[in-house]
Structures are given as structure tokens and as C-alpha cells.
Design an enzyme around this catalytic site. Structure first.
Site, PDB file in Angstrom:
ATOM      1  N   SER A 138       0.833  -1.198   0.000  1.00  0.00           N
ATOM      2  CA  SER A 138       0.000   0.000   0.000  1.00  0.00           C
ATOM      3  C   SER A 138       0.864   1.243   0.000  1.00  0.00           C
ATOM      4  O   SER A 138       1.996   1.238   0.499  1.00  0.00           O
ATOM      5  CB  SER A 138      -0.879  -0.007   1.254  1.00  0.00           C
ATOM      6  OG  SER A 138      -1.480   1.255   1.473  1.00  0.00           O
ATOM      7  N   TYR A 173      -2.189  -0.275  10.876  1.00  0.00           N
ATOM      8  CA  TYR A 173      -2.370  -0.915   9.566  1.00  0.00           C
ATOM      9  C   TYR A 173      -1.165  -0.646   8.670  1.00  0.00           C
ATOM     10  O   TYR A 173      -0.596  -1.556   8.055  1.00  0.00           O
ATOM     11  CB  TYR A 173      -3.649  -0.415   8.891  1.00  0.00           C
ATOM     12  CG  TYR A 173      -3.680  -0.717   7.406  1.00  0.00           C
ATOM     13  CD1 TYR A 173      -3.905  -2.007   6.955  1.00  0.00           C
ATOM     14  CD2 TYR A 173      -3.454   0.294   6.465  1.00  0.00           C
ATOM     15  CE1 TYR A 173      -3.906  -2.293   5.590  1.00  0.00           C
ATOM     16  CE2 TYR A 173      -3.462   0.018   5.108  1.00  0.00           C
ATOM     17  CZ  TYR A 173      -3.687  -1.279   4.681  1.00  0.00           C
ATOM     18  OH  TYR A 173      -3.672  -1.563   3.327  1.00  0.00           O
ATOM     19  N   LYS A 230       2.015  -3.205   6.951  1.00  0.00           N
ATOM     20  CA  LYS A 230       2.486  -3.274   5.564  1.00  0.00           C
ATOM     21  C   LYS A 230       3.999  -3.051   5.495  1.00  0.00           C
ATOM     22  O   LYS A 230       4.716  -3.754   4.766  1.00  0.00           O
ATOM     23  CB  LYS A 230       1.757  -2.251   4.696  1.00  0.00           C
ATOM     24  CG  LYS A 230       0.279  -2.542   4.491  1.00  0.00           C
ATOM     25  CD  LYS A 230       0.057  -3.855   3.751  1.00  0.00           C
ATOM     26  CE  LYS A 230      -1.399  -4.056   3.387  1.00  0.00           C
ATOM     27  NZ  LYS A 230      -1.644  -5.357   2.727  1.00  0.00           N
TER      28      LYS A 230
END
Length: 338
Positions: A124, A148, A152
Site C-alpha cells: 500500500s 495498519y 504493511k
């Protein structure tokens, strides 16, 4: 190739399954269905004309994951599975770290044990953190502003370390703001609960599921004062995954490589609202409220590396993104059936 697609019933995963079949590959779906619906699979079979082998379990179950690989005969893996709500990740960080890292640990152990090397990873643009550099190239330093995003960043590092041992070939795909739906209107984005992203919220307001949209700030240093984001059609994004898979197959000596998947162009919140109203014929009422902490004025990709190395380019316009989203949402006002 026979390709395991983790999270293959999700938004991006489902569109990628359709494109894998179209490209002559044989996708196999594994999904816990925590954030997706089993009814997606029947629609994938309808769209592809193929039976889609599907397994329902949590990849953190190492025994089930290993057993799947023992029987699977996989040539490659595309890894989408994971929790993905930025706001929620700050409320339940341990669950995000446990889920997102745990699935990757289990998956990589099974791949290594069963000799499957090729992995396309769903990363991402959140790995670029709070950088204000635009357009964003792949060589920017990585960081994050929420759990989050950190999952990643951490998964990217884990995969680099595994690739450095020669045990894996890894494509890290950093994508920006996926929107749109399959042109048939049969599959699309169906967030559980209140949407975290702009486009599904707009669509749900237009279809009558929600009353009004909130626009977080109109005093940014942008042409109309609202933030600029790089919206990419999910069909273009799915094509990028297929292209990355083919790149790994054609370049067996490449251990790990990062690619941005975006258009390279920023669209403002107000521009997106206007485009959706034009495409749907529905008004999208909104209120301007205060900025959200951490929101940047502009975030958009430098996609030149993917264009050069993968032969991939985002082709669909904002108007197509809005038209396809509306076709999906108007035909499925409550999303997928139970």
C-alpha cells in the site's frame, strides 16, 4: 500457472481472480470470509465460466495452510489476505499485528516448505507515511502513521529478508486509492459497516443507504481546497497483479522489486463528488467538516517504474470509475447477499 489467491473473495482479490482466468491462469481462492461474502464465489464463476476452487479458513492456521500447499501444486501466490481499516487498526492494534503478520508468517513457511517461490504481495501507499513528496517514487523511505500501515511496512521487510535467502521471489505492489467495479456490475466494493474510503461512501449516499457525506477539510493548498488522491480503477489494479506475476516468471533472477500502481494524477474530493453526480444522475449531499489528523494535502504515485518494467499503465478515467461504481452499487444497493 496455478495461483493461490489469498483473500480472493475480497474487493481487489475477486477482480484479480477474473483477470487471472482471462490470462489463462488457474486461480485457487483461500479466504476466511471475515471481510467478504461467500456469495462472491458464485459470481466469479458466472463471470469466468469456470469453477473456482475455494478454501475457507484463516491462514494463521499453520496446519491447514501447510495441508493446502501439500495438495495444491501451486506455481505462485498472490497475497491479499489481511485486515485493512486504518481507523480500526488504531482501536485494535494487536488484532491487526496478529492477523496481518500471522497470515504472512504462516504463508511464507508453507511456501518455503513446499518449494513455491513466486509471491505477489498486496502492499500500500501507506508505507510512504507522512512524506509530502509528490509524485511518490518507490525509493522514498518507508514509515507509517497507524498500525495498519506499520503491518504493511513490516511485511515488506519480512518478505525482503526471505527473498534475500533465495527462498522467494517477491513483487511488492504499492497501490494508492482503488475504486470502481467490474463493468458487468456483478462484483464490486462491499465494505462491512461504515465505509472507510471516499468512493463507497459516495456510492452509498447516492443509492440512499446513507444520508450525507462528510468532506474533511476544504482549506488545503490544492485547487479547490480539498485533498488530492490518486484514484485507480480496480480493473487496472487487477491487471497490475497479473503483470507482476508474469514479470516474476520471466525474470527468475529478480529477488524482490517494488512497484507503485497508480495513475500519477491527483483528483480532489470535490472533483470526485462532481464526477459521481454526473455519472449517476444522483445528488450527493455533503457537509464540510474539520480536517482529519494526519491527512496530507496531496498523495499520488510516480507510476513510471511499473510502466517501464511491467508494461502496465492505468487506463481508465475517473468517469469510468464512477460509472462502474454506480452500476455495481445501484444493482446491489445492499452489497452482496448474506
Amino acid at each position: 500457472m496455478r495461483v493461490l489467491v489469498t483473500g480472493g473473495a475480497g474487493y481487489i482479490g475477486s477482480h484479480t481472480v477474473v483477470q487471472l482466468v482471462a490470462a489463462g491462469h488457474q486461480p485457487v481462492v483461500v479466504d476466511s470470509f471475515v471481510n467478504s461474502r461467500p456469495s462472491v464465489i458464485a459470481r466469479l464463476e458466472e463471470l469466468t465460466g469456470e469453477q473456482i476452487e475455494t478454501h475457507s479458513f484463516d491462514l494463521r492456521d499453520a496446519d491447514k495452510t501447510s495441508a493446502l500447499f501439500a495438495e495444491g501444486g501451486f506455481d505462485a501466490v498472490i497475497h491479499f489476505a489481511g485486515l485493512k481499516a486504518v481507523g480500526e487498526s488504531s482501536q485494535i492494534p494487536l488484532e491487526y499485528y496478529d492477523n496481518n503478520l500471522g497470515t504472512t508468517f504462516s504463508l511464507m513457511r508453507a511456501m518455503e516448505h513446499h518449494g513455491v517461490r513466486r509471491l505477489v504481495f498486496s502492499s500500500s501507499a501507506t508505507v510512504y507515511g507522512e512524506t509530502e513528496t509528490v509524485p511518490m517514487p518507490e525509493d522514498l523511505p518507508t514509515s507509517a502513521t497507524n498500525p495498519y500501515g506499520w503491518t504493511k511496512v513490516m511485511q515488506e521487510q519480512i518478505l525482503r529478508d526471505v527473498a534475500a535467502t533465495g527462498a522467494a521471489q517477491v513483487a511488492l505492489l504499492r497501490y494508492f486509492n482503488p475504486v470502481g467495479a467490474h463493468p458487468s456490475g456483478r462484483i464490486g466494493e462491499d465494505p462491512q459497516g461504515v465505509p472507510n474510503n471516499l468512493m463507497p461512501f459516495i456510492a452509498q449516499v447516492a443509492v440512499g443507504r446513507r444520508e450525507r457525506l462528510q468532506v474533511f477539510g476544504d482549506d488545503y493548498p490544492t485547487p479547490d481546497g480539498t485533498p488530492l488522491r490518486d484514484y485507480i480503477h480496480v480493473e487496472d489494479l487487477a491487471a497490475g497483479h497479473v503483470a507482476a506475476l508474469q514479470y516474476l516468471d520471466a525474470h527468475p533472477d529478480v529477488a524482490v522489486r517494488e512497484w507503485n500502481l497508480g495513475t500519477g494524477h491527483g483528483t480532489s474530493v470535490l472533483e470526485m463528488i462532481a464526477a459521481f453526480e454526473a455519472g449517476s444522475g444522483r445528488e450527493v449531499p455533503y457537509d464540510v467538516v474539520s480536517r482529519r489528523p494526519g491527512d496530507l494535502a496531496a498523495v499520488y504515485a510516480d507510476p513510471s517504474r511499473a510502466e517501464t518494467e511491467l508494461g502496465w499503465r492505468a487506463e481508465r478515467t475517473i468517469e469510468q470509475m464512477c460509472a462502474d461504481t454506480w452500476r455495481w452499487q445501484s444493482g446491489n444497493p445492499q452489497g452482496y447477499p448474506g
